[in-house]
Design a protein around this motif. Sequence first.
Motif, mmCIF file in Angstrom:
data_model
loop_
_atom_site.group_PDB
_atom_site.id
_atom_site.type_symbol
_atom_site.label_atom_id
_atom_site.label_comp_id
_atom_site.label_asym_id
_atom_site.label_seq_id
_atom_site.Cartn_x
_atom_site.Cartn_y
_atom_site.Cartn_z
ATOM 1 N N ALA A 806 0.839 -1.208 0.000
ATOM 2 C CA ALA A 806 0.000 0.000 0.000
ATOM 3 C C ALA A 806 0.868 1.249 0.000
ATOM 4 O O ALA A 806 0.611 2.212 -0.738
ATOM 5 N N LEU A 807 1.889 1.273 0.850
ATOM 6 C CA LEU A 807 2.777 2.444 0.903
ATOM 7 C C LEU A 807 3.523 2.636 -0.408
ATOM 8 O O LEU A 807 3.839 3.755 -0.810
ATOM 9 N N LEU A 808 3.784 1.516 -1.103
ATOM 10 C CA LEU A 808 4.573 1.576 -2.331
ATOM 11 C C LEU A 808 3.748 2.042 -3.521
ATOM 12 O O LEU A 808 4.265 2.712 -4.424
ATOM 13 N N THR A 809 2.462 1.724 -3.497
ATOM 14 C CA THR A 809 1.662 1.930 -4.726
ATOM 15 C C THR A 809 0.526 2.926 -4.589
ATOM 16 O O THR A 809 -0.008 3.375 -5.605
ATOM 17 N N GLN A 810 0.150 3.312 -3.385
ATOM 18 C CA GLN A 810 -1.042 4.133 -3.202
ATOM 19 C C GLN A 810 -0.680 5.559 -2.773
ATOM 20 O O GLN A 810 0.426 5.818 -2.319
ATOM 21 N N THR A 811 -1.672 6.424 -2.949
ATOM 22 C CA THR A 811 -1.490 7.770 -2.424
ATOM 23 C C THR A 811 -1.399 7.691 -0.903
ATOM 24 O O THR A 811 -1.880 6.722 -0.295
ATOM 25 N N ALA A 812 -0.796 8.709 -0.306
ATOM 26 C CA ALA A 812 -0.559 8.672 1.131
ATOM 27 C C ALA A 812 -1.859 8.524 1.910
ATOM 28 O O ALA A 812 -1.929 7.784 2.890
#
Length: 1519
Positions: A806-812
């Motif tokens: 999630a941290l790698l691919t999504q907005t914050a």
Amino acid sequence: PTSGACCKMGVLAALLVTWCCSSTVIADSKAVTTTLATKWPSTPLLLEASSSEFLAEESQDQFWDFVEVNQQIESWEHEGTDYSYYHLILKRIGQFLSSLQLSLLKFALSLRTYSATVQTFQQMAAGEPPPEGCKTFLTVHGEKTCNPDSLESLLKTASDRPKPFLFKGDHKYPDSNPDAPVVILYAEIGTPDFAKFHQLLISKAQKREVNYYLRHYIANRSTEKVYLSGYGVELAIKSTEYKAKDDTQVKGADINATVIGENDPVDEVQGFLFGKLSIRHLYPELKEQLKELRKHLVESTNEMAPLKVWQLQDLSFQTAARVLAAPIVDALMVMRDLSQNFPTKARSITKTSVNFQLRAEVEENQKYCRRWLSVKHGFGLKCMKGLMSDVPPPLNSIFDTLRSEAHVMEGLHSLGISGAHLHDILKLNVQPSDSDYAVDIRSPAIYWINNLEVDSRYSSWPSSIQELLRPTFPGVIRQIRKNLHNFVLLVDPTHESTAELLSVAEMFFSNDIPMRIGLVFVVDDSEEADGLHDAGVALLRAFNYVAQEEDNQQAFQTIINMYNKLKTGEQLKIEHVISVLEKKYPYVEISSILGHDSAYDTNRKEGKSYYQQTGVGPLPIALYNGMPYQRDQLDPDELETVTVQKILETTSFFQRAVYLGELSGDQDVVDYVMNRPNVVSRINSRILTSERHYLDITAKNNHYVDDYARFTFLDSKDKTAAVANSLTYMSKKGMSSKEIYVDDSYVRPVTFWVVGDFDQPSGRQILYDAIKHLKSSNNVRIGIVNNPREDPTGENLPISRAIWAALLTQTANNAKNFITKMAKEETVKALEAGADIIEFAVGGMDISNFKEAFQSTKQDFLLSHIAYCRDVLKLKRGERAVISNGRIIGPLQENELFNQDDFHLLEDIIIRTSGEKIKSQIQLLRAEEDHASDLVMKVDSLLSAQPKGETRIEYNFFEDKHSAIKLRPKEGTVYFDVVAIVDPATRDAQRLAPLLTVLNQVVNMNLRVFMNCQSKLSDMPLKSIYRHVLEPEITFSMDNSFAAGPIAKFLDMPQSPLFTLNLITPESWMVESVRTPYDLDNIYLEEVSLYNKREGHMRITRLRTRFHLVFTTIFGGKDANFNPMKRKVFTMSSLGYFQLKANPGAWFLRLRKGRSEDIYKIYSHEGMDSSPDADDVIVVLNSFKSKIIKVKVQKKPEKINEELLSDGVQENDSGFWESIARGFTGGSKNEEVKSDKNDVINIFSVASGHLYERFLRIMMLSVLKNTQTPVKFWFLKNYLSPTFKEFIPYMATKYGFQYELVHYKWPRWLHQQTEKQRIIWGYKILFLDVLFPLAVDKILFVDADQIVRTDLKDLRELDLEGAPYGYTPFCDSRREMDGYRFWKSGYWASHLGGRKYHISALYVVDLKKFRKIAAGDRLRGQYQGLSQDPNSLSNLDQDLPNNMIHQVPIKSLPQEWLWCETWCDNASKTRAKTIDLCNNPMTKEPKLEAAVRIVPEWQDYDQEVKQLYSQFLKEKLEG
């Protein structure tokens, strides 16, 4: 009760460590030179440079990298000279250090700063001891071998043997397995044997088979000593009013004669190196003219004719003017030359004119100094980067400050911060605040026993808050009907200390102390708890019952009655509760109150919950207005005292609040106190502890955690940088702007890294609480570091992989919302039940990218995180931690609570101490938001990691146009901003000028030296010639060997004055001479033949003792086979201060056998190398710096009423602590004191200089000739000459007496004397309680220049009638001396009030009585107050006891015990039992002449001693 020594209150014993060294003194007719060396052999520079010891203090990784590079140094790598070897070391280590660090290393090597550390390891090796014939060896749990092939067999049996003790300074190989057998290698880095063993152990450590430690061991020790620098040598001009020189011809003066004359290369006069000019024949045709020039310069320079009073008045300003008139580059050297040679320069200085601007600017700056810096005229101050220090500052302190500041400056520089921004950030005060945090006490879980505002018992008290402003006597507790002071106890009713704590609370209540008292009972809160089986639950229910039936006050009194039934040390039992209830309520069914179905269960769960929520630590807990007491303050006696003190201190806070209108009469006082910023909902001791550890986040690289293979090869700093580079942060707004920010809220001053196994409930809990806190604060951002218990396979650890994906691919924002779901337990249960993780996606997520990342088989990020947690954070698999702006909080225990309140507390601390300050500076750099937040985190970690020191000051207000030396720094590199304030005509300038000169060569400095002159002088400000021994780097001789050592050179000295030589050493050293034929107390160069050598050696010891306490040290552990050297150490009763003289090594400290061990036990200690709960109390001495430890002892319960200093003290009770035996440092001459009570006359005396030592030997002979009783002499070792110390054993053997040399280092906290004679006077009276063992009941002091004509046993047996000591009064019978009897009028006549004024030449001390009444502490206290005035205590050893005659009574001895021709008439001489050779202020007759004239037998004694000495010399020469 707690005790240290004979005090009933707890006493902290501070140990200040001491060292032994030696020095050499040489002089020709116009020169004196001095060198100083340690007692231990020289240590290799390679080890000093590498070990912890310089490089290891920078980084253990760098240390091991250096070891790897230098496993073996081949002979072909250098030319075989000291010079080439030294530069090879610098070249090898230079690849690990910056240019600034390399300069500091050179300085450290010149100081030999780390020689003591290397020697510590050497002595540990000696304690094993090494196997015979082994140059390198290893130990495995106590078994030793120097055969590498034996390692396997030793490892197999290691578990059968206990693990060895490991020290904080030990070098542990990074890949070692802490659970594996401990292998300690003793070897010398750079040798072939070391390389062989090291490679073997590295391979074992990397396979996780051993826990590898390295200690230095040098098989072939050097024959040279370690020559030291960092000290001063003073030739003080002595008064010749009374001739005190011995007329005995010095023998052996021309032995090994050395010439320091015109051909010597160090022969310098006024900047001209005449020796070099002559040796190199640069101007052979001018040889005769150069001799004439040299002679002229010497004669003109050394003129020392007395100055008129009017010439003295402006000397300080004139010296400053001379300094400031010099070229800038020479100003420091000029100040050094003028101050160090002031007596010879003074006449020429008087011809200097002082301009108006200089005088006016100095006076203006002095106004500022007095107001803001508390620096008076003529005093000194030094500031480095705003850090204030004394002048002269301790050299170790200077070096530590240089290293610390260099580390910070280079760290900031590596972060891209430079110039003015760097220095502005460096000046920030970001150290944790000392303000006490408090918990909210407005909880229903607290039973309030009273309420000052409503209870009728306080109705007569005034209720107005304005009463706080009414004047009252100091120390009076104001009784006001407001709950200003709130005292809460959180107790386990069954704890053994609860009874005493409640007794204190009851005392406060019954004595109407204006304080509200609350109780929280922390008991079993389970549903099964039953008051019929659990005493704690029973007491709580009984309290509730009585409170409901009557009130809380009656309930409180009831439980006090229950505890009154307990015996000392007994715990509360159910029968105690029942017996009180049955007596008070005989008709009530007890089971209905205490039983399982009791209706009186109020606050059982609430009390336990409140205790857990506040996080205040282990029970019992006391709170004052919510602030927890320290553990050592919970002793009942201490608790009472501390509480009263807190009431008085807090009263001033409330007074200020009322005066400023912040607190008014209609406000609730408790609400006002609880709404203060220091009140938090939870106190976490992990967060508030003063012991803090920080990451070094200053490295910059392009590494990331997605390449595990590369990550494993990085060092700790680069691994941290790689983790930081890879983190994606969550924040409240969930946004991360890359634009130049406008809203400063985008800069987050607080960064949390949450570390844990997020596939476990404990890991998810801490992450969930962190995110909950994040949603309430715009100051915080959160990064996540994984530390899973399981090895990642690509299929397991779904939560950790989902969070990372999630941290790698999504907005914050989407990542934050998704991770919040992942941290919930219901999500985990659903996933375990078979739910697809995509079901938990939040709106707006990029599902395809997430799924691809989540299902990736590449696990490098997890492997890198696991390695990072293991290698850098030192966490075990699955352990949790929180990294708060680089500060490591952890590892957290499995069930340890760390919740949202803890994150709030962490944020609050950071914002208050550092976050906002650093943020405001970073904003000036105009960095992007993410980079700016990174900078705040990294700068905070860098600054906060520095040792807590003095508050930095701002000094921009000084005017420096006319009154300051200004040296500008070199451009393009970091520099130190240094400010010094000094009077150039003071002792401070003598030491500061050479120090600044050397520092300017070591580091780049922006230096300003402000003149702080005194006007209207009436006396010569400096009466000594001084040299400071300090070099920026090791020096070499012409043949590339090491130079003879740092040396103090007094060249071309004036011949007419009489000098005394003093060494001005660091606080941790003490000096004594060990060989010199000359009298260093009376150096008269005029009588020395031209070019004769005056040679001597001085040993420097350093030591501190304190009263009633003596330690034991066991060498090498319990099973070591050695002959320990034992020393007695005594402790001052009221201060609990003691000193230990020791060489580098490890020491075990234990209570001595006998009475001390019977009565007392050690119950806490600080500053030791062993853990607080360890059985063995161990301290390691491994540096030249003083080491301070605190030891608390406590009386055993069964010995509460016994005293250490009882009348029945047995003869073997030589002190409170056992003698200190050498631990890990080898044995030496046994100095055990023999029995001192077998009818022995104990005589104490002091002497300095050959004449007084001659008198002393004659005094001893006169004592021995007049008694049949055994005699033991005690001499102060500090000032005895080598000649005396060499001869005294021979004399003792011939005449059959005992003797002992005692030493003592003047405590730093006691006002220092600077004149040698006054120092000796101080030793006569100030330390009588710490110099002698308890076995010595009485000590007789006899002046060295006395002749004894009677048996001193009579004086020993004299009844002192309850006084601690007896002195002889001054005679009144010689009437012509009436004009000199100052005690007959003025102050003394008034103060004595008819009592007699006593002479200090002879006195007897009842040491038992002296210690019982703490007379030593009383005398030192009075001395400390009076000695601040230079006009007080003119005759220190005499004036002090006479001044204290009302507090420490004196028994007046019969007049015949001391006859002195100066004061006593001739008729009384026939009755004299002793004759003292007092100085005669009328005739000024020399001592020797007076001795021959006054005492007929004196010459016979003198000849007898001389004959014995001649015999001694003859036998010595014959071997």
